[in-house]
Design a protein around this motif. Structure first.
Motif, PDB file in Angstrom:
ATOM      1  N   ILE A  49       0.851  -1.180   0.000  1.00  0.00           N
ATOM      2  CA  ILE A  49       0.000   0.000   0.000  1.00  0.00           C
ATOM      3  C   ILE A  49       0.889   1.234   0.000  1.00  0.00           C
ATOM      4  N   LEU A  50       0.600   2.181  -0.882  1.00  0.00           N
ATOM      5  CA  LEU A  50       1.301   3.463  -0.947  1.00  0.00           C
ATOM      6  C   LEU A  50       0.249   4.560  -0.905  1.00  0.00           C
ATOM      7  N   VAL A  51       0.415   5.516  -0.011  1.00  0.00           N
ATOM      8  CA  VAL A  51      -0.554   6.604   0.096  1.00  0.00           C
ATOM      9  C   VAL A  51      -0.105   7.747  -0.805  1.00  0.00           C
ATOM     10  N   GLY A  52      -0.978   8.120  -1.733  1.00  0.00           N
ATOM     11  CA  GLY A  52      -0.672   9.223  -2.639  1.00  0.00           C
ATOM     12  C   GLY A  52      -1.071  10.559  -2.055  1.00  0.00           C
ATOM     13  N   ASP A  53      -2.267  10.612  -1.470  1.00  0.00           N
ATOM     14  CA  ASP A  53      -2.774  11.865  -0.920  1.00  0.00           C
ATOM     15  C   ASP A  53      -3.706  11.544   0.230  1.00  0.00           C
ATOM     16  N   LEU A  68      -0.719   5.705   7.975  1.00  0.00           N
ATOM     17  CA  LEU A  68       0.081   6.082   6.813  1.00  0.00           C
ATOM     18  C   LEU A  68      -0.342   7.459   6.337  1.00  0.00           C
ATOM     19  N   GLU A  69       0.643   8.293   6.036  1.00  0.00           N
ATOM     20  CA  GLU A  69       0.381   9.625   5.475  1.00  0.00           C
ATOM     21  C   GLU A  69       0.882   9.652   4.041  1.00  0.00           C
ATOM     22  N   ALA A  70       0.624  10.733   3.353  1.00  0.00           N
ATOM     23  CA  ALA A  70       1.048  10.864   1.951  1.00  0.00           C
ATOM     24  C   ALA A  70       2.530  10.530   1.814  1.00  0.00           C
ATOM     25  N   GLY A  71       2.830   9.636   0.875  1.00  0.00           N
ATOM     26  CA  GLY A  71       4.204   9.218   0.628  1.00  0.00           C
ATOM     27  C   GLY A  71       4.623   7.979   1.396  1.00  0.00           C
ATOM     28  N   GLY A 102       4.292   3.982   2.899  1.00  0.00           N
ATOM     29  CA  GLY A 102       3.917   2.694   2.351  1.00  0.00           C
ATOM     30  C   GLY A 102       3.878   1.625   3.423  1.00  0.00           C
ATOM     31  N   LEU A 103       3.225   0.523   3.114  1.00  0.00           N
ATOM     32  CA  LEU A 103       3.120  -0.618   4.020  1.00  0.00           C
ATOM     33  C   LEU A 103       3.046  -1.883   3.187  1.00  0.00           C
ATOM     34  N   GLN A 104       3.805  -2.898   3.594  1.00  0.00           N
ATOM     35  CA  GLN A 104       3.760  -4.204   2.941  1.00  0.00           C
ATOM     36  C   GLN A 104       3.296  -5.204   3.975  1.00  0.00           C
ATOM     37  N   PHE A 105       2.380  -6.101   3.590  1.00  0.00           N
ATOM     38  CA  PHE A 105       1.904  -7.113   4.529  1.00  0.00           C
ATOM     39  C   PHE A 105       1.322  -8.306   3.777  1.00  0.00           C
ATOM     40  N   SER A 106       1.166  -9.397   4.519  1.00  0.00           N
ATOM     41  CA  SER A 106       0.522 -10.581   3.981  1.00  0.00           C
ATOM     42  C   SER A 106      -0.977 -10.449   4.241  1.00  0.00           C
ATOM     43  N   PRO A 107      -1.790 -10.445   3.205  1.00  0.00           N
ATOM     44  CA  PRO A 107      -3.235 -10.255   3.382  1.00  0.00           C
ATOM     45  C   PRO A 107      -3.976 -11.560   3.705  1.00  0.00           C
ATOM     46  N   ASN A 108      -3.323 -12.415   4.493  1.00  0.00           N
ATOM     47  CA  ASN A 108      -3.913 -13.720   4.802  1.00  0.00           C
ATOM     48  C   ASN A 108      -4.923 -13.658   5.942  1.00  0.00           C
ATOM     49  N   GLN A 109      -5.299 -12.443   6.333  1.00  0.00           N
ATOM     50  CA  GLN A 109      -6.365 -12.241   7.313  1.00  0.00           C
ATOM     51  C   GLN A 109      -7.113 -10.964   6.945  1.00  0.00           C
ATOM     52  N   GLN A 110      -8.271 -10.810   7.520  1.00  0.00           N
ATOM     53  CA  GLN A 110      -9.070  -9.619   7.241  1.00  0.00           C
ATOM     54  C   GLN A 110      -8.255  -8.362   7.584  1.00  0.00           C
ATOM     55  N   HIS A 111      -8.387  -7.332   6.755  1.00  0.00           N
ATOM     56  CA  HIS A 111      -7.726  -6.057   7.020  1.00  0.00           C
ATOM     57  C   HIS A 111      -8.702  -4.938   6.688  1.00  0.00           C
ATOM     58  N   ILE A 112      -8.596  -3.856   7.453  1.00  0.00           N
ATOM     59  CA  ILE A 112      -9.567  -2.765   7.339  1.00  0.00           C
ATOM     60  C   ILE A 112      -8.841  -1.476   6.994  1.00  0.00           C
ATOM     61  N   TYR A 113      -9.324  -0.818   5.954  1.00  0.00           N
ATOM     62  CA  TYR A 113      -8.813   0.494   5.556  1.00  0.00           C
ATOM     63  C   TYR A 113      -9.768   1.551   6.097  1.00  0.00           C
ATOM     64  N   THR A 114      -9.229   2.574   6.759  1.00  0.00           N
ATOM     65  CA  THR A 114     -10.069   3.653   7.284  1.00  0.00           C
ATOM     66  C   THR A 114      -9.441   4.995   6.931  1.00  0.00           C
ATOM     67  N   ASN A 115     -10.275   5.894   6.452  1.00  0.00           N
ATOM     68  CA  ASN A 115      -9.861   7.260   6.173  1.00  0.00           C
ATOM     69  C   ASN A 115     -10.302   8.118   7.357  1.00  0.00           C
ATOM     70  N   PRO A 116      -9.367   8.634   8.180  1.00  0.00           N
ATOM     71  CA  PRO A 116      -9.738   9.412   9.364  1.00  0.00           C
ATOM     72  C   PRO A 116      -9.972  10.898   9.079  1.00  0.00           C
ATOM     73  N   LEU A 117      -9.800  11.320   7.843  1.00  0.00           N
ATOM     74  CA  LEU A 117      -9.885  12.745   7.512  1.00  0.00           C
ATOM     75  C   LEU A 117     -11.173  13.107   6.784  1.00  0.00           C
ATOM     76  N   THR A 170     -11.049  12.896   0.728  1.00  0.00           N
ATOM     77  CA  THR A 170     -10.781  11.598   0.115  1.00  0.00           C
ATOM     78  C   THR A 170      -9.299  11.260   0.206  1.00  0.00           C
ATOM     79  N   VAL A 171      -8.995  10.023   0.536  1.00  0.00           N
ATOM     80  CA  VAL A 171      -7.620   9.544   0.516  1.00  0.00           C
ATOM     81  C   VAL A 171      -7.437   8.734  -0.763  1.00  0.00           C
ATOM     82  N   THR A 172      -6.293   8.927  -1.409  1.00  0.00           N
ATOM     83  CA  THR A 172      -5.959   8.167  -2.612  1.00  0.00           C
ATOM     84  C   THR A 172      -4.777   7.269  -2.284  1.00  0.00           C
TER      85      THR A 172
END
Length: 182
Positions: free
Chosen positions: A130-134, A148-151, A153-168, A171-173
């Motif tokens: 995952i790389l955050v653009g904005d 994660l903020e703009a710029g 990144g995160l690498q992980f094994s998606p072998n379990q449920q994962h949740i993306y949340t935008n706290p702002l 829109t996050v890209t």
């Protein structure tokens, strides 16, 4: 798209030169005359099926090898021209920049997550990058949460449920690369 005779000729010449074979050596290996090989390479002659089989057998490649078009060296993708996929909430917008191809073993997405929205991604195969653009993104993987903020990144094994949340309140890209090692 190029005429098939040109594609066959280019592939034959590229293979011959890659292996360091002269036209004479190629003629000896395939049983096809030097003149015919030269004519095929220049795209002047569309070889018969039997001639192409002789060449394929002599050079020990598949028959279809000669018909494969050369990959484009540059492929431009415009986000506004891509099909948008959304989740049930209609707050998670996914665009497939470069779809999965078995020869490449990865796929790349642009994802836009609306203000204050979350998206639950069920477990799946591969390695996720995952790389955050904005904007800003919170990713919850198991009991751990990563900010994660703009710029970033995160690498992980998606072998379990994962949740993306935008706290702002914007829109996050993010850019998502999924690599399939096997």
């Amino acid at each position: 798209m190029q005429p098939l005779a040109n594609i066959i000729g280019q592939n034959l010449e590229k293979l011959r030169k890659k292996r360091g074979f002269s036209l004479d050596k190629t003629a000896e290996l395939t049983g096809v005359s030097k003149g015919m090989l030269a004519s095929i390479e220049k795209g002047k002659t569309n070889p018969t099926v039997s001639t192409l089989w002789k060449i394929a057998m002599g050079l020990q490649v598949s028959f279809s090898y000669f018909m494969a078009e050369t990959k484009t060296e540059v492929k431009q993708v415009k986000l506004k021209e891509l099909k948008e996929f959304t989740d049930d909430s209609d707050h998670y917008h996914l665009f497939s920049l470069f779809p999965f191809h078995p020869g490449k073993k990865f796929e790349i997405y642009t994802i836009q997550l609306d203000a204050y929205a979350s998206h639950i991604s069920e477990q799946h195969a591969g390695e996720e990058y995952i790389l955050v653009g904005d904007g800003e993104l919170l990713i919850e993987i198991g009991e751990n949460q990563y900010k994660l903020e703009a710029g970033d990144g995160l690498q992980f094994s998606p072998n379990q449920q994962h949740i993306y949340t935008n706290p702002l309140n914007k829109t996050v890209t993010i850019f998502n690369v999924i690599y399939y090692p096997e």
